[in-house]
Design an enzyme around this catalytic site. Structure first.
Site, PDB file in Angstrom:
ATOM      1  N   HIS A  25       0.860  -1.194   0.000  1.00 14.63           N
ATOM      2  CA  HIS A  25       0.000   0.000   0.000  1.00 14.63           C
ATOM      3  C   HIS A  25       0.893   1.239   0.000  1.00 14.63           C
ATOM      4  O   HIS A  25       1.276   1.753   1.039  1.00 14.63           O
ATOM      5  CB  HIS A  25      -0.916  -0.013   1.224  1.00 14.63           C
ATOM      6  CG  HIS A  25      -2.043   0.974   1.132  1.00 14.63           C
ATOM      7  ND1 HIS A  25      -3.367   0.598   1.138  1.00 14.63           N
ATOM      8  CD2 HIS A  25      -2.050   2.318   1.016  1.00 14.63           C
ATOM      9  CE1 HIS A  25      -4.133   1.669   1.035  1.00 14.63           C
ATOM     10  NE2 HIS A  25      -3.349   2.733   0.969  1.00 14.63           N
ATOM     11  N   HIS A  27       1.302   4.876  -2.349  1.00 15.98           N
ATOM     12  CA  HIS A  27       0.769   5.724  -3.419  1.00 15.98           C
ATOM     13  C   HIS A  27       1.890   6.442  -4.169  1.00 15.98           C
ATOM     14  O   HIS A  27       2.759   7.056  -3.550  1.00 15.98           O
ATOM     15  CB  HIS A  27      -0.191   6.764  -2.848  1.00 15.98           C
ATOM     16  CG  HIS A  27      -1.471   6.196  -2.332  1.00 15.98           C
ATOM     17  ND1 HIS A  27      -2.628   6.162  -3.085  1.00 15.98           N
ATOM     18  CD2 HIS A  27      -1.789   5.638  -1.144  1.00 15.98           C
ATOM     19  CE1 HIS A  27      -3.601   5.615  -2.372  1.00 15.98           C
ATOM     20  NE2 HIS A  27      -3.122   5.275  -1.195  1.00 15.98           N
ATOM     21  N   ASP A  29       1.681   9.184  -6.016  1.00 14.35           N
ATOM     22  CA  ASP A  29       1.623  10.628  -5.815  1.00 14.35           C
ATOM     23  C   ASP A  29       1.823  11.017  -4.359  1.00 14.35           C
ATOM     24  O   ASP A  29       1.784  12.202  -4.019  1.00 14.35           O
ATOM     25  CB  ASP A  29       0.307  11.209  -6.347  1.00 14.35           C
ATOM     26  CG  ASP A  29      -0.917  10.489  -5.812  1.00 14.35           C
ATOM     27  OD1 ASP A  29      -0.757   9.448  -5.158  1.00 14.35           O
ATOM     28  OD2 ASP A  29      -2.043  10.962  -6.069  1.00 14.35           O
ATOM     29  N   GLY A 186      -9.513   7.904  -2.486  1.00 11.60           N
ATOM     30  CA  GLY A 186     -10.138   9.211  -2.340  1.00 11.60           C
ATOM     31  C   GLY A 186     -11.015   9.250  -1.102  1.00 11.60           C
ATOM     32  O   GLY A 186     -10.964   8.348  -0.262  1.00 11.60           O
ATOM     33  N   HIS A 213      -9.791   0.589  -0.754  1.00 10.84           N
ATOM     34  CA  HIS A 213      -9.668   1.428   0.433  1.00 10.84           C
ATOM     35  C   HIS A 213     -10.965   1.322   1.227  1.00 10.84           C
ATOM     36  O   HIS A 213     -12.035   1.722   0.748  1.00 10.84           O
ATOM     37  CB  HIS A 213      -9.446   2.886   0.033  1.00 10.84           C
ATOM     38  CG  HIS A 213      -8.029   3.258  -0.226  1.00 10.84           C
ATOM     39  ND1 HIS A 213      -7.372   2.896  -1.385  1.00 10.84           N
ATOM     40  CD2 HIS A 213      -7.128   3.969   0.514  1.00 10.84           C
ATOM     41  CE1 HIS A 213      -6.135   3.379  -1.352  1.00 10.84           C
ATOM     42  NE2 HIS A 213      -5.958   4.026  -0.211  1.00 10.84           N
ATOM     43  N   GLU A 216     -11.029   3.090   6.792  1.00 14.34           N
ATOM     44  CA  GLU A 216     -10.075   4.135   7.179  1.00 14.34           C
ATOM     45  C   GLU A 216     -10.874   5.339   7.687  1.00 14.34           C
ATOM     46  O   GLU A 216     -10.927   5.603   8.879  1.00 14.34           O
ATOM     47  CB  GLU A 216      -9.189   4.523   5.996  1.00 14.34           C
ATOM     48  CG  GLU A 216      -8.157   5.598   6.333  1.00 14.34           C
ATOM     49  CD  GLU A 216      -7.377   6.088   5.119  1.00 14.34           C
ATOM     50  OE1 GLU A 216      -6.326   6.711   5.327  1.00 14.34           O
ATOM     51  OE2 GLU A 216      -7.834   5.874   3.977  1.00 14.34           O
TER      52      GLU A 216
END
Length: 371
Positions: A25, A27, A29, A186, A213, A216
């Site tokens: 996991h 990202h 960006d 997102g 996702h 969370e």
């Protein structure tokens, strides 16, 4: 200037950085080198809040430590802004791989949302190809330095937009050319996986692996939807599955727990949890349990037999590395090398690879830890 490596943490006299690791996991960006951001921003005419790399690293950490996923996500406006050209994407992807390898990672999966990188006129296919070129350049650079690493793409759709089916089709189209799985990311609250059922149906019909996702910024209903609507093979974070555990009695280190149906399903089916300790604290994902790492339900989930894995989520925002996350956990919960190996074996077993490739990865981890 690479992302800080946070010293050479030791456990039982062994360098944690030298141990073979698996990163699930992470990202794209959220893993840019601060100096790279400054240089790409200068080329693109993008304003940066700080002119020096160290100061920019401080800015990201401060902005991300808000206790809110929504506020945390705003820091990505800057990183995404400098990732709108083929060269920018290639450079960021190449450095991503090099930084993983420098941290001892031997297999990684990089998740990113192609729909957010079309501002420079590239198509969806072209941005995926640019990232893959960067990944392969990074793998080659690592190999020339005497090490090996493999990185696959998790093609991600943004859950608050309406392009998930298109992105799912993109992911399947690039299967065998770098794409190994699909994700939605997102703002989680208010945007359940069920909104993207058409995309998940397409992926299921193509037998294409999915992680979602969930658990969370939203709770058990989000996790349930990820499993039922998304057919998720892994849960991105998933930390709030602990809300389905009722601690009946605790005597010293002995804890009696009553499982809810969802928690029992996730535990018994060994559905991997992509836990990211530092990030979970920053975004408030574990606020119900406390504000310190020692309050994180990571250890409870581990001791109860959940398939926990350790991840960074966003290296730039959390100013972290996988070595640092493992070191922090070892300090907080008095873990041994055997525990750290268990986390890597869980991650290897959860990787979106063939069973033969997973077995090879497990063997490499065993050899590295025993050495």
């Amino acid at each position: 200037m690479a992302i800080e490596q946070h010293g050479d943490a030791q456990l039982e006299g062994v360098s944690i950085r030298s141990l073979p690791k698996v990163s699930l996991h992470d990202h794209l960006d959220g893993a840019l080198r601060p100096q790279t951001i400054i240089e790409l921003a200068d080329e693109a005419g993008v304003e940066v809040p700080e002119a020096a790399a160290d100061d920019l690293a401080d800015w990201f950490e401060d902005q991300s430590d808000s206790g809110s996923l929504v506020e945390y996500l705003k820091t990505f406006d800057l990183t995404i802004a400098v990732m709108q050209t083929r060269e920018g994407l290639r450079r960021v992807a190449k450095e991503f791989v090099e930084d993983l390898a420098a941290d001892g990672v031997i297999y990684g999966e990089v998740r990113w949302a192609p729909e957010q990188h079309l501002g420079g006129g590239l198509s969806l296919d072209e941005v995926v190809e640019a990232v893959q070129e960067g990944i392969e350049e990074g793998e080659d650079a690592v190999e020339s330095g005497g090490r090996d690493i493999r990185v696959g793409q998790l093609i991600t759709a943004m859950r608050h937009t309406d392009r998930s089916l298109e992105i799912a089709e993109l992911a399947v189209r690039h299967r065998g050319r770098g794409a190994v799985g699909f994700d939605i990311a997102g703002p989680e609250a208010g945007f359940p996986p069920s909104n993207h059922r058409a995309a998940f149906d397409h992926l299921a019909s193509a037998f294409f692996p999915v992680t979602v996702h969930a658990g969370e910024a939203a709770g058990l209903d989000s996790i349930r939807s990820a499993l039922v609507d998304g057919r998720a093979l892994r849960l991105g974070h998933g930390v709030r599955i602990a809300e389905d555990l009722d601690i009946v009695e605790q005597k010293g280190e002995e804890v009696q727990v009553r499982f809810g149906d969802l928690a029992r399903w996730v535990r018994d089916r060994e559905i991997p949890l992509e836990l990211s300790p530092s990030s979970n604290l920053q975004t408030g994902a574990v606020a119900a349990w406390g504000t310190q790492l020692e309050d994180h339900p990571f250890d409870l989930l581990y001791q109860l037999g959940f398939a926990v894995t350790v991840n960074v989520d966003n290296r730039t925002m959390s100013r972290t590395s996988l070595t640092r996350e493992l070191s922090l956990l070892a300090d907080a919960f008095e873990y041994t090398l055997d525990d750290l190996e268990a986390f890597q074996l869980n991650a290897a077993a959860a990787a979106f690879l063939t069973i033969e490739e997973r077995e090879e990865l497990i063997e490499l981890i065993g050899e590295g830890f025993s050495a």
